[in-house]
Design a protein around this motif. Structure first.
Motif, PDB file in Angstrom:
ATOM      1  N   ALA A  50     -19.203 -13.157  -5.350  1.00 53.24           N
ATOM      2  CA  ALA A  50     -18.151 -13.695  -6.204  1.00 53.24           C
ATOM      3  C   ALA A  50     -17.530 -12.573  -7.017  1.00 53.24           C
ATOM      4  N   CYS A  51     -16.273 -12.781  -7.416  1.00 55.64           N
ATOM      5  CA  CYS A  51     -15.573 -11.787  -8.229  1.00 55.64           C
ATOM      6  C   CYS A  51     -16.061 -11.880  -9.684  1.00 55.64           C
ATOM      7  N   PRO A  52     -16.347 -10.746 -10.315  1.00 55.59           N
ATOM      8  CA  PRO A  52     -16.886 -10.770 -11.691  1.00 55.59           C
ATOM      9  C   PRO A  52     -15.869 -11.036 -12.804  1.00 55.59           C
ATOM     10  N   THR A  53     -14.576 -11.079 -12.497  1.00 58.32           N
ATOM     11  CA  THR A  53     -13.618 -11.214 -13.611  1.00 58.32           C
ATOM     12  C   THR A  53     -13.155 -12.650 -13.874  1.00 58.32           C
ATOM     13  N   CYS A  54     -13.774 -13.628 -13.200  1.00 59.23           N
ATOM     14  CA  CYS A  54     -13.396 -15.031 -13.421  1.00 59.23           C
ATOM     15  C   CYS A  54     -14.143 -15.551 -14.646  1.00 59.23           C
ATOM     16  N   TYR A 105     -14.615  -4.042  -3.275  1.00 56.81           N
ATOM     17  CA  TYR A 105     -14.122  -5.223  -3.967  1.00 56.81           C
ATOM     18  C   TYR A 105     -14.033  -4.913  -5.454  1.00 56.81           C
ATOM     19  N   CYS A 106     -13.249  -5.608  -6.252  1.00 54.51           N
ATOM     20  CA  CYS A 106     -12.447  -6.762  -5.885  1.00 54.51           C
ATOM     21  C   CYS A 106     -11.011  -6.479  -6.289  1.00 54.51           C
ATOM     22  N   PHE A 107     -10.140  -6.704  -5.360  1.00 51.76           N
ATOM     23  CA  PHE A 107      -8.709  -6.453  -5.578  1.00 51.76           C
ATOM     24  C   PHE A 107      -7.932  -7.768  -5.562  1.00 51.76           C
ATOM     25  N   CYS A 108      -8.536  -8.817  -6.142  1.00 51.09           N
ATOM     26  CA  CYS A 108      -7.834 -10.099  -6.247  1.00 51.09           C
ATOM     27  C   CYS A 108      -6.749  -9.954  -7.319  1.00 51.09           C
ATOM     28  N   PRO A 109      -5.767 -10.863  -7.350  1.00 55.05           N
ATOM     29  CA  PRO A 109      -4.679 -10.735  -8.335  1.00 55.05           C
ATOM     30  C   PRO A 109      -5.187 -10.680  -9.778  1.00 55.05           C
ATOM     31  N   ARG A 110      -6.240 -11.420 -10.071  1.00 54.15           N
ATOM     32  CA  ARG A 110      -6.767 -11.409 -11.446  1.00 54.15           C
ATOM     33  C   ARG A 110      -7.356 -10.045 -11.802  1.00 54.15           C
ATOM     34  N   CYS A 111      -8.139  -9.474 -10.873  1.00 51.65           N
ATOM     35  CA  CYS A 111      -8.703  -8.142 -11.129  1.00 51.65           C
ATOM     36  C   CYS A 111      -7.585  -7.118 -11.310  1.00 51.65           C
ATOM     37  N   LEU A 112      -6.557  -7.189 -10.457  1.00 53.51           N
ATOM     38  CA  LEU A 112      -5.456  -6.227 -10.553  1.00 53.51           C
ATOM     39  C   LEU A 112      -4.740  -6.353 -11.896  1.00 53.51           C
TER      40      LEU A 112
HETATM   41 ZN   LIG Z   1     -11.388 -10.126  -8.446  1.00 53.75          ZN
END
Ligand SMILES: [Zn+2]
Length: 376
Positions: free
Chosen positions: A119-123, A172-179
């Motif tokens: 899972a992405c850590p920034t959620c 990882y993680c380059f999801c929009p939230r992380c960016l």
């Molecule tokens: Zn992320």
């Protein structure tokens, strides 16, 4: 403090299969030389990993009678520390609830690999759910500490074998939230990358800022866990399940790829438990204490090296990768001794169910005798 040996207890086989009661179990651990346990509990359920922690339906009734609090109490009476284990960024149920899927450097959404999906850590909602579960466990169990597993950016490091190339492993993680969070924190603008994927652009142009940001994200999550835990039970310590990627094995990858920056982490982590799984990573026994010593040198914190007692990752996608098929009692003993001889604080062994099987079913106490010899 002498040399401590910890035991990972990720299944309830001692209770469900070997029918030990709480007091018998605690006494047995004490006799076996164990000073602390890292335990799964009902309050912090674990999804199956390479270890099957979920319980089959026919054992449900006996499971319902089980009470983690009584086990914790029995351990305390034997002077054994209880660390409540929580898997942070490997929890498919919470991941699904928040739609919290991570994205790699090529812009691809993470998919399940063997048993793993990170899972992405920034959620924030995800992190908050995990912290609330930890708070619940602390209320009920009053543990000596919280053991954080998978507290890092995603990646299946167990398949990073020496003959593979780091460039081939996804990041990882380059999801929009992380960016977006990275942009807010560093000022690196999200329209810089033009035709490239953001992950590719960042890796080429802003990697050190990216790595630094990831390290701060993980440190700040642990800081938050620690503060909340200490509001409920002052003195609750934090142990981090740490990646064994030292300078001899993929350089700075623990920090660069997974966001485990030992220097930053030393501010918030009390004990580093290092996953020195030499058979899984195809490394020699001597490598184990070297990793622990490197982390000890950087952090000056308590460092425990985890020593494998049996071979793993031999089937399915792991078949034919050249991993050693077994670990002899002598090799296990040599590995444990090397950790003590290096002046490290202790070792962790796993899993208790395997040791119980050796002693109670196979009548082979050799490995347990080696633990006792080191802690006597
Ligand atoms: Zn992320």
């Amino acid at each position: 403090m002498g040399f401590t040996v910890g035991m990972k207890i990720y299944t309830l086989d001692w209770y469900l299969k070997y029918n030990l009661d709480y007091v018998e179990a605690a006494k047995k651990l004490k006799e076996q030389g164990i000073g602390l346990v890292l335990a799964q509990s009902k309050y912090l359920p674990m999804a199956d990993t390479a270890v099957k922690s979920e319980v089959p339906p026919e054992l449900q009734e006996r499971l319902d009678s089980y009470d983690d609090r009584l086990f914790r109490k029995a351990l305390a009476e034997e002077g054994i520390e209880y660390w409540a284990a929580c898997n942070m960024f490997f929890d498919p149920r919470v991941m699904e609830k928040h739609g919290n899927v991570s994205v790699d450097d090529l812009g691809r959404t993470a998919e399940v690999l063997d048993w793993y999906i990170g899972a992405c850590p920034t959620c924030d909602g995800y992190v908050e759910d995990k912290i609330q579960a930890i708070e619940g466990a602390i209320e009920e169990l009053r543990p000596d500490g919280v053991f954080l597993g998978f507290c890092r950016f995603p990646g299946f490091w167990e398949i990073w074998l020496p003959e593979t190339l780091r460039e081939g492993w996804r990041e990882y993680c380059f999801c929009p939230r992380c960016l977006a969070q990275f942009q807010d924190a560093t000022g690196v603008t999200t329209n810089s990358w033009g035709e490239q994927k953001p992950g590719q652009w960042i890796r080429q142009n802003a990697y050190e800022q990216w790595v630094d940001w990831k390290g701060s994200v993980i440190r700040d999550i642990i800081k938050r866990v620690k503060e909340r835990a200490n509001r409920i039970r002052p003195g609750t310590r934090i142990m981090l399940n740490s990646l064994p990627l030292d300078t001899t094995h993929f350089g700075q990858a623990a920090r660069e790829v997974f966001g485990q920056d030992w220097r930053k982490l030393a501010e918030v982590v009390d004990v580093f438990e290092v996953m020195t799984y030499h058979q899984i990573l195809k490394r020699p026994v001597e490598w184990i204490a070297g990793v622990g010593s490197e982390i000890k040198q950087v952090t000056n914190r308590t460092v425990l090296c985890t020593v494998q007692a049996k071979s793993m990752y031999l089937q399915g996608m792991h078949e034919g990768k050249g991993r050693q098929l077994s670990i002899s009692p002598d090799e296990f003993g040599a590995a444990l001794r090397s950790v003590k001889d290096a002046g490290l604080d202790g070792a962790v062994v796993f899993l208790w169910t395997d040791f119980l099987e050796q002693v109670l079913v196979n009548n082979d106490p050799r490995r347990i005798d080696m633990i006792r010899a080191l802690t006597a």
